[in-house]
Design a protein around this motif. Sequence first.
Motif, PDB file in Angstrom:
ATOM      1  N   GLU A 143     -13.430  75.481 -36.828  1.00 37.42           N
ATOM      2  CA  GLU A 143     -14.292  74.526 -37.549  1.00 37.42           C
ATOM      3  C   GLU A 143     -13.976  74.510 -39.043  1.00 37.42           C
ATOM      4  N   ASP A 147     -12.927  67.890 -39.116  1.00 36.38           N
ATOM      5  CA  ASP A 147     -12.349  66.822 -38.286  1.00 36.38           C
ATOM      6  C   ASP A 147     -10.928  66.642 -38.821  1.00 36.38           C
ATOM      7  N   ASP A 171     -19.665  75.334 -40.575  1.00 27.95           N
ATOM      8  CA  ASP A 171     -18.297  75.176 -41.087  1.00 27.95           C
ATOM      9  C   ASP A 171     -18.164  75.770 -42.489  1.00 27.95           C
ATOM     10  N   GLN A 234     -12.245  62.379 -27.500  1.00 24.74           N
ATOM     11  CA  GLN A 234     -12.033  63.519 -28.389  1.00 24.74           C
ATOM     12  C   GLN A 234     -11.419  64.671 -27.585  1.00 24.74           C
ATOM     13  N   ASP A 296     -20.183  63.551 -36.855  1.00 24.27           N
ATOM     14  CA  ASP A 296     -19.127  64.421 -37.404  1.00 24.27           C
ATOM     15  C   ASP A 296     -18.375  65.218 -36.335  1.00 24.27           C
ATOM     16  N   PRO A 298     -15.529  66.615 -34.421  1.00 20.48           N
ATOM     17  CA  PRO A 298     -14.075  66.598 -34.635  1.00 20.48           C
ATOM     18  C   PRO A 298     -13.378  65.855 -33.494  1.00 20.48           C
ATOM     19  N   ARG A 301      -8.470  68.663 -31.602  1.00 22.45           N
ATOM     20  CA  ARG A 301      -8.366  70.074 -31.992  1.00 22.45           C
ATOM     21  C   ARG A 301      -7.375  70.792 -31.080  1.00 22.45           C
TER      22      ARG A 301
END
Length: 346
Positions: A143, A147, A171, A234, A296, A298, A301
């Motif tokens: 984190e 993003d 974060d 995502q 928000d 992300p 990843r």
Amino acid sequence: LEKKLAILEGRIPQKYPEVKYLGYKERRRILVTGGAGFVGSHLVDVLMMRGHEVIVVDNFFTGRKRNVEHWFGHRNFEMIHHDIVNPLYVEADEIYHLASPASPPHYMQNPVKTIKTNTLGTINMLGLARRVGAKILIASTSEVYGDPMVHPQPESYWGHVNPIGPRACYDEGKRVAETLAYSYAKQENVSVRVARIFNTYGPRMHVSDGRVVSNFIMQALQNLTITVYGNGKQTRSFCYVSDLVDGLLALMDSDYSLPVNIGNPVEHTIEEFAVIIKDLVPGCRSTVATGAAVEDDPQRRRPDIAIAEKHLHWSPKISLQEGLQRTIDYFKEELSRTTFYNNQTY
Ligand code: NAD
Ligand code: UDP
Ligand code: UDP
């Protein structure tokens, strides 16, 4: 109950998992903050089985005594009920600092407490490490990349974090924890290790933990709708907990003191992940539904693990299929306990 009473009274000897014998020169005294949580309890198991003395410090915010109860009474094991936001004076050779809520619904539930745990709590553990000359490993997170605008994420990437969004308490808390670690290293000569942990799953995640793996498995096992947040495009990369624990141990024992990504680079969209889980649960009649997106969240990843491979000689070993199968078996067991206890989880 009769058997438990007999163990307590010493009529039946208490049986512990097999523990290696270490002489006093090799045996270390190891403090694990957050040791009653999901990752911490697996780490405690390996440290105990290697023959070390282990002190668990936990306030049971998201952890449970049940995760470590198999060690209660063992002469190498101690458990302290303590909130690390307050100072703690114990002796240790090494500290694995894992105390912090990790699941978004948990850390968002009390953002101030999350920041205090990661800032004041980390200062206290670094202060302790400084006083006793212990090596300390900080459990940081992917984190810190927010993003990400760089994909996959190498340790050299500085991240893209909204400092005032709903995830910021976690974060930014972890980013400050890293800054604190390197400030104590530079100014006070504390020996630090920083693990940037990517999404990890496995047995002992709480049934109502709220993270995607436990949510999807619990939904699939009960034929409930699998809730994909947003359009499901995502991505995440999931690491099995024993691989993570091996990585943390390798990092602590290494000479590498800069941050290291620990995660599994096999990446899936959340939509694909829902189908993978559904297919692993025989006879599952769940449907997969997309819903409102999370603020928000992300979008991509995946860890770049070149540094872990080079400096720790570490890479993940357990495939997603195998890890998920073990995790599904665990949740099946949990579900039967839950039903037995009238749908009350504890
Ligand atoms: P978890 O919630 O299961 O465990 C965290 C433990 O810390 C719990 O036992 C909780 O009671 C304890 N704790 C929280 N605040 C505390 C406080 N103020 N004082 C004392 N104890 C406190 O979470 P986890 O998944 O085991 O995560 C462990 C660590 O790894 C966390 O620091 C987390 O940020 C980090 N991490 C985990 C993941 C993951 O996917 N599991 C990913 C990135 C980072
Ligand atoms: N601290 C702690 N345990 C220790 C040593 C220190 O909890 O064994 C705490 C201490 O209360 C302080 C923090 O860690 O708030 C930082 O310690 P440091 O020595 O860096 O700072 P100072 O004590 O000088 O404020
Ligand atoms: N997610 C989801 N359904 C759920 C829980 C999570 O679609 O029931 C999504 C979430 O929006 C995110 C991903 O799964 O995109 C991973 O979420 P998790 O909370 O497990 O961890 P994160 O990586 O976001 O900290």
